[in-house]
Design a protein around this motif. Structure first.
Motif, PDB file in Angstrom:
ATOM      1  N   VAL A 201     -33.321  37.266  56.331  1.00  0.00           N
ATOM      2  CA  VAL A 201     -33.895  36.847  55.023  1.00  0.00           C
ATOM      3  C   VAL A 201     -33.828  37.995  54.008  1.00  0.00           C
ATOM      4  O   VAL A 201     -33.543  37.795  52.809  1.00  0.00           O
ATOM      5  CB  VAL A 201     -35.335  36.356  55.243  1.00  0.00           C
ATOM      6  CG1 VAL A 201     -36.042  36.132  53.915  1.00  0.00           C
ATOM      7  CG2 VAL A 201     -35.323  35.073  56.068  1.00  0.00           C
ATOM      8  N   GLU A 202     -34.139  39.199  54.513  1.00  0.00           N
ATOM      9  CA  GLU A 202     -34.099  40.356  53.610  1.00  0.00           C
ATOM     10  C   GLU A 202     -32.667  40.655  53.112  1.00  0.00           C
ATOM     11  O   GLU A 202     -32.441  41.128  52.002  1.00  0.00           O
ATOM     12  CB  GLU A 202     -34.656  41.577  54.349  1.00  0.00           C
ATOM     13  CG  GLU A 202     -36.140  41.475  54.652  1.00  0.00           C
ATOM     14  CD  GLU A 202     -36.633  42.671  55.433  1.00  0.00           C
ATOM     15  OE1 GLU A 202     -35.786  43.528  55.796  1.00  0.00           O
ATOM     16  OE2 GLU A 202     -37.859  42.735  55.739  1.00  0.00           O
ATOM     17  N   GLN A 203     -31.686  40.347  53.976  1.00  0.00           N
ATOM     18  CA  GLN A 203     -30.301  40.615  53.597  1.00  0.00           C
ATOM     19  C   GLN A 203     -29.602  39.374  53.015  1.00  0.00           C
ATOM     20  O   GLN A 203     -28.365  39.320  52.938  1.00  0.00           O
ATOM     21  CB  GLN A 203     -29.531  41.104  54.833  1.00  0.00           C
ATOM     22  CG  GLN A 203     -30.043  42.412  55.392  1.00  0.00           C
ATOM     23  CD  GLN A 203     -29.348  42.820  56.680  1.00  0.00           C
ATOM     24  OE1 GLN A 203     -28.444  42.113  57.127  1.00  0.00           O
ATOM     25  NE2 GLN A 203     -29.760  43.949  57.232  1.00  0.00           N
ATOM     26  N   GLU A 204     -30.410  38.385  52.613  1.00  0.00           N
ATOM     27  CA  GLU A 204     -29.840  37.110  52.140  1.00  0.00           C
ATOM     28  C   GLU A 204     -28.988  37.292  50.870  1.00  0.00           C
ATOM     29  O   GLU A 204     -27.917  36.675  50.733  1.00  0.00           O
ATOM     30  CB  GLU A 204     -30.963  36.112  51.865  1.00  0.00           C
ATOM     31  CG  GLU A 204     -30.468  34.732  51.431  1.00  0.00           C
ATOM     32  CD  GLU A 204     -31.606  33.775  51.206  1.00  0.00           C
ATOM     33  OE1 GLU A 204     -31.347  32.606  50.933  1.00  0.00           O
ATOM     34  OE2 GLU A 204     -32.767  34.209  51.312  1.00  0.00           O
ATOM     35  N   GLN A 205     -29.501  38.106  49.955  1.00  0.00           N
ATOM     36  CA  GLN A 205     -28.757  38.293  48.706  1.00  0.00           C
ATOM     37  C   GLN A 205     -27.468  39.085  48.933  1.00  0.00           C
ATOM     38  O   GLN A 205     -26.463  38.846  48.267  1.00  0.00           O
ATOM     39  CB  GLN A 205     -29.640  39.012  47.692  1.00  0.00           C
ATOM     40  CG  GLN A 205     -30.845  38.212  47.254  1.00  0.00           C
ATOM     41  CD  GLN A 205     -31.742  38.950  46.292  1.00  0.00           C
ATOM     42  OE1 GLN A 205     -31.473  40.130  45.979  1.00  0.00           O
ATOM     43  NE2 GLN A 205     -32.772  38.293  45.798  1.00  0.00           N
ATOM     44  N   GLN A 206     -27.566  40.054  49.864  1.00  0.00           N
ATOM     45  CA  GLN A 206     -26.406  40.898  50.090  1.00  0.00           C
ATOM     46  C   GLN A 206     -25.353  40.201  50.953  1.00  0.00           C
ATOM     47  O   GLN A 206     -24.181  40.563  50.920  1.00  0.00           O
ATOM     48  CB  GLN A 206     -26.827  42.217  50.756  1.00  0.00           C
ATOM     49  CG  GLN A 206     -27.796  43.032  49.931  1.00  0.00           C
ATOM     50  CD  GLN A 206     -28.261  44.288  50.652  1.00  0.00           C
ATOM     51  OE1 GLN A 206     -27.829  44.553  51.778  1.00  0.00           O
ATOM     52  NE2 GLN A 206     -29.123  45.061  49.999  1.00  0.00           N
ATOM     53  N   THR A 210     -21.993  35.350  54.233  1.00  0.00           N
ATOM     54  CA  THR A 210     -22.200  35.040  55.672  1.00  0.00           C
ATOM     55  C   THR A 210     -23.389  34.108  55.909  1.00  0.00           C
ATOM     56  O   THR A 210     -23.842  33.933  57.053  1.00  0.00           O
ATOM     57  CB  THR A 210     -22.445  36.335  56.456  1.00  0.00           C
ATOM     58  OG1 THR A 210     -23.592  36.995  55.943  1.00  0.00           O
ATOM     59  CG2 THR A 210     -21.239  37.236  56.375  1.00  0.00           C
ATOM     60  N   ILE A 211     -23.896  33.508  54.806  1.00  0.00           N
ATOM     61  CA  ILE A 211     -25.106  32.699  54.953  1.00  0.00           C
ATOM     62  C   ILE A 211     -24.888  31.468  55.833  1.00  0.00           C
ATOM     63  O   ILE A 211     -25.798  31.024  56.559  1.00  0.00           O
ATOM     64  CB  ILE A 211     -25.643  32.308  53.562  1.00  0.00           C
ATOM     65  CG1 ILE A 211     -27.041  31.683  53.713  1.00  0.00           C
ATOM     66  CG2 ILE A 211     -24.697  31.355  52.854  1.00  0.00           C
ATOM     67  CD1 ILE A 211     -27.732  31.457  52.395  1.00  0.00           C
ATOM     68  N   LYS A 212     -23.667  30.907  55.721  1.00  0.00           N
ATOM     69  CA  LYS A 212     -23.439  29.706  56.518  1.00  0.00           C
ATOM     70  C   LYS A 212     -23.447  30.020  58.011  1.00  0.00           C
ATOM     71  O   LYS A 212     -24.069  29.301  58.813  1.00  0.00           O
ATOM     72  CB  LYS A 212     -22.104  29.095  56.116  1.00  0.00           C
ATOM     73  CG  LYS A 212     -22.109  28.524  54.712  1.00  0.00           C
ATOM     74  CD  LYS A 212     -20.766  27.883  54.389  1.00  0.00           C
ATOM     75  CE  LYS A 212     -20.739  27.311  52.980  1.00  0.00           C
ATOM     76  NZ  LYS A 212     -19.446  26.682  52.620  1.00  0.00           N
ATOM     77  N   THR A 217     -26.497  30.278  63.160  1.00  0.00           N
ATOM     78  CA  THR A 217     -27.106  31.075  64.231  1.00  0.00           C
ATOM     79  C   THR A 217     -28.601  30.825  64.327  1.00  0.00           C
ATOM     80  O   THR A 217     -29.189  30.728  65.422  1.00  0.00           O
ATOM     81  CB  THR A 217     -26.828  32.559  63.982  1.00  0.00           C
ATOM     82  OG1 THR A 217     -25.413  32.777  63.892  1.00  0.00           O
ATOM     83  CG2 THR A 217     -27.406  33.416  65.107  1.00  0.00           C
ATOM     84  N   ILE A 218     -29.223  30.710  63.137  1.00  0.00           N
ATOM     85  CA  ILE A 218     -30.678  30.440  63.123  1.00  0.00           C
ATOM     86  C   ILE A 218     -30.979  29.114  63.802  1.00  0.00           C
ATOM     87  O   ILE A 218     -31.947  28.983  64.570  1.00  0.00           O
ATOM     88  CB  ILE A 218     -31.195  30.480  61.686  1.00  0.00           C
ATOM     89  CG1 ILE A 218     -31.127  31.912  61.141  1.00  0.00           C
ATOM     90  CG2 ILE A 218     -32.623  29.951  61.600  1.00  0.00           C
ATOM     91  CD1 ILE A 218     -31.470  32.022  59.686  1.00  0.00           C
TER      92      ILE A 218
END
Length: 645
Positions: A201-206, A210-212, A217-218
């Motif tokens: 979540v913390e690295q969501e913007q960066q 790779t969000i998909k 994975t989540i």
């Protein structure tokens, strides 16, 4: 885990209960003490009826006693519902105990339903009744032994089930530990997954590119968490089930412990009844022997030898055996006038003894009559059996048998030893242990000789001594006393003693025994559970043959032997007469024979004498003297024998 899953303990318990119904338990057939049979009093005032005497034989307990009831066989009960199993089990156990309880009124009623009261003079009938009761009690003792064996098998089965339940409990504890470790691993994995989610979540913007992939994975991790929780719930349910089974196993274990205690109490009760039955058997057996008399005389006539058949007329006209009386013997002798022109009537001599054995009697038939007396020695009474008669009349054959090792012709000594050891092995099941010590000696010219020691090794002369100042028990120091544990060891000693015995040729016998041989077997019995102890001596004596000097024409050493033999036999008659007359002084010490047998001739013992006679007509005078001496002994009555406890 490999293999089929184990059955639940509830089903195992049901199976064990069904197996327990397969064991038939028969009612006890023990007699009830204190219950006396009613006897009609109408026959007491009637005159005695004439009873024909008949030959003794083995009694059939089924003809004198009541019918023998067979043990009932219980059918297998239908399977009960799980909810009502414990209640039915408790009720079944109560019904089993009630079925196994003895019925006190059945056995005595069956045993004496149609019996009439014996008249006081009918001793023979009373003896027959007592024999029948002895047979019935033997069957009851065998039935009790069977019940004891069934209870012992049941105890072994319960111990096996207890071991299985304990092993199953250990297996479940191991599975519980493994599941706890697996649960901790899953919890650690879940914690790590949650931390990873926070980092994503913390690295969501960066990491938009790779969000998909991270979202997938989540989802996978969440699915794994759900599965872990479901697995946790399943493990918790299994744990509760195992705890419930463990509680049931503990309850079953406690129930088995209670059943074990009940079986132990039942075993103790049966052992007590078995001991009481054995004591009652000994009392009845001794009562039968007391009725027969503590001094008994049996007469045995040997067959004619081949040399005697040629010299004697056909048949034995001078010797007759009444066909209807097995206890009588008639001797007759033709007497001519002094002038020789006319013949007078025959002189008839009639003798009555406890039993008369004609020449056709076998060794087995003779021993059957004395087997009950041998049993008294194992019960703790001093017993003395000796053979008396002229030389060549068959005394050694009667007591020891021939030289050939044929079981059918074995003498009284080997047969008595075999019965003693056989009965001792049977008594081990009742808690009795016996120790035996044997010795064999001869009395030659009023001196003692040990027949179990070679002649060159003989040292100092043997003398008779008292064991201590506070007892009348006698023993012979330096005599060879051999502990024996089986009849085979005793038979070897008998063969050794026979080879060392003093024999010689005389005008009356080619192989005449020139000494009195005495075999003694000391019996020590112990019952540790009851703190009982018995001590007795079985004495079997082969007396030297009596001779008349005018016929034997003995000289030198043979003359001294004959005089010593006749003197000791005369002293034996004096001792028996003094015991019968209850004289204050009994001349035991007049001869070594009577002094050594002092403990076996008094009031605390049982004695039987074989009088052996020759069927040859030329020995008529000597046979007549032997029978007269035997009749004098048969008229003697000594005190009541007591148990050596």
């Amino acid at each position: 885990m490999d293999g089929p899953p184990p059955l639940p303990l509830r089903e195992q318990k049901m199976n064990s209960e069904e197996k327990s119904f397969l064991l038939p338990k028969g009612p006890s057939r023990l007699p009830v003490s204190g219950l006396r049979l009613k006897r009609p009093a109408s026959d007491e005032n009637e005159p005695p009826k004439v009873d024909r005497k008949r030959a003794r034989g083995p009694l059939d307990p089924t003809k004198r006693g009541g019918p023998v009831t067979a043990a009932p066989c219980f059918p297998k009960p239908p399977p009960a519902a799980p909810g009502l199993r414990s209640h039915r089990q408790a009720a079944g156990s109560r019904r089993t105990v009630a079925a196994a309880a003895p019925k006190p009124a059945a056995a005595p009623a069956a045993a004496g339903g149609g019996e009439k009261k014996r008249a006081p003079w009918d001793l023979k009938g009373q003896v027959s009744d007592l024999r029948a009761k002895v047979g019935i009690y033997k069957e009851k003792a065998q039935g009790l032994a069977g019940e004891n064996e069934a209870l012992r098998q049941r105890l072994n089965q319960l111990e096996g089930e207890l071991k299985q339940a304990t092993a199953r409990n250990q297996q479940l504890e191991g599975q519980n530990s493994a599941l706890a470790l697996e649960l901790q691993t899953c919890q650690a994995q879940a914690t790590e997954s949650l931390q990873r989610v926070e980092q994503l979540v913390e690295q969501e913007q960066q990491l938009q590119e790779t969000i998909k992939s991270q979202s997938q994975t989540i989802r996978e991790l969440e699915s794994a968490g759900r599965k872990a929780r479901e697995a946790k719930e399943d493990l918790a349910a299994q744990l509760e089930a195992r705890e419930a089974e463990l509680r049931l196993a503990q309850e079953s274990l406690a129930q088995r412990a209670q059943e074990n205690e009940a079986l132990a109490a039942r075993k103790a009760q049966l052992e007590q009844k078995l001991h009481e039955s054995e004591m009652e058997r000994r009392s009845l057996h001794n009562a039968v022997q007391e009725l027969k008399g503590n001094i008994r005389v049996f007469c045995r006539v040997r067959p004619l030898l081949s040399s005697e058949k040629e010299a004697q007329k056909p048949g034995m006209s001078h010797l007759r055996f009444p066909p209807d009386d097995s206890k009588s013997l008639v001797l007759s002798k033709a007497e001519e006038s002094h002038v020789g022109r006319e013949r007078k009537e025959d002189i008839v001599y009639e003798f009555n003894f406890d039993q008369v054995f004609p020449p056709s009697s076998s060794q087995e038939e003779v021993f059957e009559e004395i087997s009950l007396l041998v049993q008294s020695a194992l019960d703790g009474y001093h017993v003395c059996i000796f053979a008396y008669g002229q030389t060549g009349s068959g005394k050694t054959y009667t007591m020891e048998g021939p030289d050939c090792q044929d079981p059918s012709t074995a003498g009284m000594i080997p047969r008595a030893v075999q019965q003693i050891f056989r009965k001792a092995r049977e008594m081990e099941a009742k808690g009795w242990k016996y120790h035996f010590t044997a010795n064999f000696l001869e009395i030659y010219n009023e001196s003692l000789r040990d027949l179990l020691v070679l002649r060159p090794e003989r040292g100092s002369e043997l003398e008779i001594r008292r064991v201590s100042q506070c007892t009348e028990e006698l023993h012979v120091p330096n005599l060879c006393y051999v502990p024996v544990a089986s009849e085979h060891e005793v038979l070897k000693l008998l063969q050794r003693a026979k080879a060392n015995r003093s024999v010689a040729k005389t005008n009356l016998n080619e192989r005449s025994s020139r000494s009195h041989s005495l075999f003694q077997l000391r019996i020590e019995g112990h019952n540790a559970n009851r703190e009982l102890h018995t001590s007795s001596v079985l004495s079997l004596v082969d007396l030297a043959g009596s001779e008349r000097l005018d016929k034997s024409l003995s000289t030198g050493d043979r003359l001294k032997e004959t005089q010593a033999i006749n003197s000791s036999l005369s002293n034996l008659g004096l001792v028996i007469t003094a015991l019968s007359n209850k004289e204050a002084h009994v001349p035991y010490r007049n001869s070594k024979l009577t002094y050594l047998l002092q403990n076996s001739l008094g009031g605390n013992s049982k004695m039987l004498m074989f009088v052996n006679i020759s069927p040859s007509e030329e020995n008529f005078a000597e046979s007549l003297n032997s029978l007269r001496f035997a009749r004098k002994v048969n008229e003697c009555v000594i005190g009541t024998a007591s148990n050596r406890k």
